[in-house]
Enzyme design. Structure first.
Site, PDB file in Angstrom:
ATOM      1  CD  GLU A   1     -10.212  10.369  11.326  1.00  0.00           C
ATOM      2  OE1 GLU A   1      -9.782  10.917  12.285  1.00  0.00           O
ATOM      3  OE2 GLU A   1     -11.372  10.694  10.948  1.00  0.00           O
TER       4      GLU A   1
ATOM      5  CD  GLU B   1     -16.528   8.516   8.349  1.00  0.00           C
ATOM      6  OE1 GLU B   1     -16.347   9.847   8.805  1.00  0.00           O
ATOM      7  OE2 GLU B   1     -15.822   7.680   8.989  1.00  0.00           O
TER       8      GLU B   1
HETATM    9  C1  XIL Z   1     -18.188  11.819  14.211  1.00  0.00           C
HETATM   10  C2  XIL Z   1     -19.763  11.679  14.756  1.00  0.00           C
HETATM   11  O1  XIL Z   1     -20.609  12.199  13.541  1.00  0.00           O
HETATM   12  C3  XIL Z   1     -20.026  12.768  15.671  1.00  0.00           C
HETATM   13  O2  XIL Z   1     -21.423  12.408  16.171  1.00  0.00           O
HETATM   14  C4  XIL Z   1     -19.124  12.471  17.004  1.00  0.00           C
HETATM   15  O3  XIL Z   1     -19.379  13.546  17.904  1.00  0.00           O
HETATM   16  C5  XIL Z   1     -17.520  12.533  16.388  1.00  0.00           C
HETATM   17  O4  XIL Z   1     -17.324  11.599  15.464  1.00  0.00           O
HETATM   18  N1  XIL Z   1     -14.609  10.741  10.982  1.00  0.00           N
HETATM   19  C6  XIL Z   1     -15.164   9.744  11.427  1.00  0.00           C
HETATM   20  C7  XIL Z   1     -16.377   9.769  12.248  1.00  0.00           C
HETATM   21  O5  XIL Z   1     -14.573   8.340  11.165  1.00  0.00           O
HETATM   22  O6  XIL Z   1     -16.373   8.381  13.152  1.00  0.00           O
HETATM   23  C8  XIL Z   1     -16.611  11.055  12.907  1.00  0.00           C
HETATM   24  O7  XIL Z   1     -18.187  10.968  13.425  1.00  0.00           O
HETATM   25  C9  XIL Z   1     -16.468  12.021  11.874  1.00  0.00           C
HETATM   26  C10 XIL Z   1     -14.891  12.146  11.286  1.00  0.00           C
END
Ligand code: XIL
Length: 354
Positions: A156, A267
């Site tokens: 990001e 994701e």
């Molecule tokens: C999220 C996790 O799922 C949560 O458990 C944590 O509290 C916050 O992060 N983009 C990402 C992930 O790259 O690492 C994030 O994961 C969601 C958004």
């Protein structure tokens, strides 16, 4: 037990019926990993403590996946409790689960503006930020060298509103734009075998091309300088109600593939807060988003890998981060809370079989 009978179906590729809600799954449907593998791809999911607290869930992950990624345990805050110490116990358990079950293991993530250690601001400044960054990468990547499918090295980092296209993260502020190159070169030196990924969100759902263009420009600049980036990770945190602009997404994926990069869906999930409360209608709306978006992304041969951000509604970050106004539990993943396949499973399976 229902869970046991269900995952057995996934394993044997047998006929599995999702009771109450969700479709009967086609005869011999097998597992998502098996369907992906038949088409030269890998399917997986993010894992956390649930694989330890629920043996049924752990067996389902093993049956359905070819690769896993720790949802949060490898983030800087979770491995570095103090500036001088690392605690890899949880990551070691996640990797042991993967290796003992023949699953690949993704590293997520090394350089991000979120999940920084609580001591970061008091310890890291312009004078030592580059050294802190490279020491962290060397420590973490070096520990698992040779055992990692791919690393989300930088996560990001793009902001199309900035002149150089980079989000004003602590890393950009303390080191300058060159931190991205430094991160990938350090990771490559620490583990020459790992695939190095740039990971970001909003590249598929965005109605404008601004972030896609800025990401493409960043990757072009890095590759032109010989920086070892091998793949683009599309997080794909989708929503019911988001319209897919197939032409823009297809063109973006073709541009990324044209750089010689792999595309990884890293994701994937579909928030259902805008979907109806009725479970059949909601499951159908979620499945339709999986079907259309994943179908479009998998038309691109460079799309090698698909991971969902969790496998069952027992646990999704969306329950906290995008809760429904009516307070109903979210239904955003391929399996429900009782480990029964949902229409989303069929939609993902169908897209992987394209
Ligand atoms: C999220 C996790 O799922 C949560 O458990 C944590 O509290 C916050 O992060 N983009 C990402 C992930 O790259 O690492 C994030 O994961 C969601 C958004």
């Amino acid at each position: 037990m229902l869970g046991a009978s269900l995952y057995a179906g996934a394993v044997a590729g047998g006929y599995v019926v999702a009771l109450d809600h969700g479709p009967a799954v086609e005869e011999g449907s097998g597992s998502l990993a098996g369907i992906a593998r038949k088409h030269g791809r890998v399917f997986g999911t993010a894992v956390g403590p649930l694989i330890e607290t629920s043996p049924d869930y752990g067996r389902l992950v093993t049956a359905e996946c070819g690769v896993v990624v720790p949802e949060y345990e490898l983030k800087w805050r979770h491995v570095a409790p103090t500036p001088a110490t690392y605690d890899f116990a949880a990551v070691d358990r996640r990797l042991a689960f993967a290796e003992s079950n023949g699953l690949g293991f993704r590293g997520h993530t090394l350089v991000w503006h979120e999940a920084l250690p609580r001591w970061f601001d008091e310890i890291v400044g312009t004078d030592n930020a580059a050294a802190c960054l490279t020491a962290h990468i060397r420590t973490v990547v070096g520990r698992y060298a040779g055992r990692i499918h791919s690393w989300d090295v930088v996560n990001e980092a793009v902001d199309p509103a900035e002149p150089d296209g980079l989000r004003r993260t602590p890393w950009r502020r303390l080191i300058g734009p060159d931190y991205v190159r430094l991160a990938y070169e350090t990771a490559a030196a620490a583990d020459p075998r790992a695939k190095l990924v740039y990971n970001d969100y909003g590249l598929v759902v965005s109605a404008t091309d601004a972030k896609r263009d800025a990401t493409l420009r960043l990757l072009e600049r890095l590759l032109a300088r010989g920086v070892p980036v091998h793949a683009l990770g599309l997080q794909c945190h989708l929503q019911v109600g988001t319209r897919l602009d197939e032409a823009r997404v297809r063109r973006f994926c073709a541009d990324i593939a044209g750089l010689g990069l792999e595309i990884m869906v890293t994701e994937l999930d579909v928030a259902d807060r805008r979907a109806p409360a009725d479970i059949d209608a909601r499951d159908g709306a979620v499945a339709e988003v999986y079907r259309t978006f994943l179908g479009c992304l998998l038309e691109q041969p460079a799309t090698s890998t698909v991971l969902t951000w969790g496998l069952s509604d027992i646990h999704s970050w969306l329950q906290t981060y995008q809760p429904r106004a009516d307070g109903l539990p979210c239904r955003v993943l391929p399996y429900d809370q009782r480990l029964r396949r949902k229409p989303a499973w069929n939609a993902i399976a169908g897209a992987l079989a394209l």
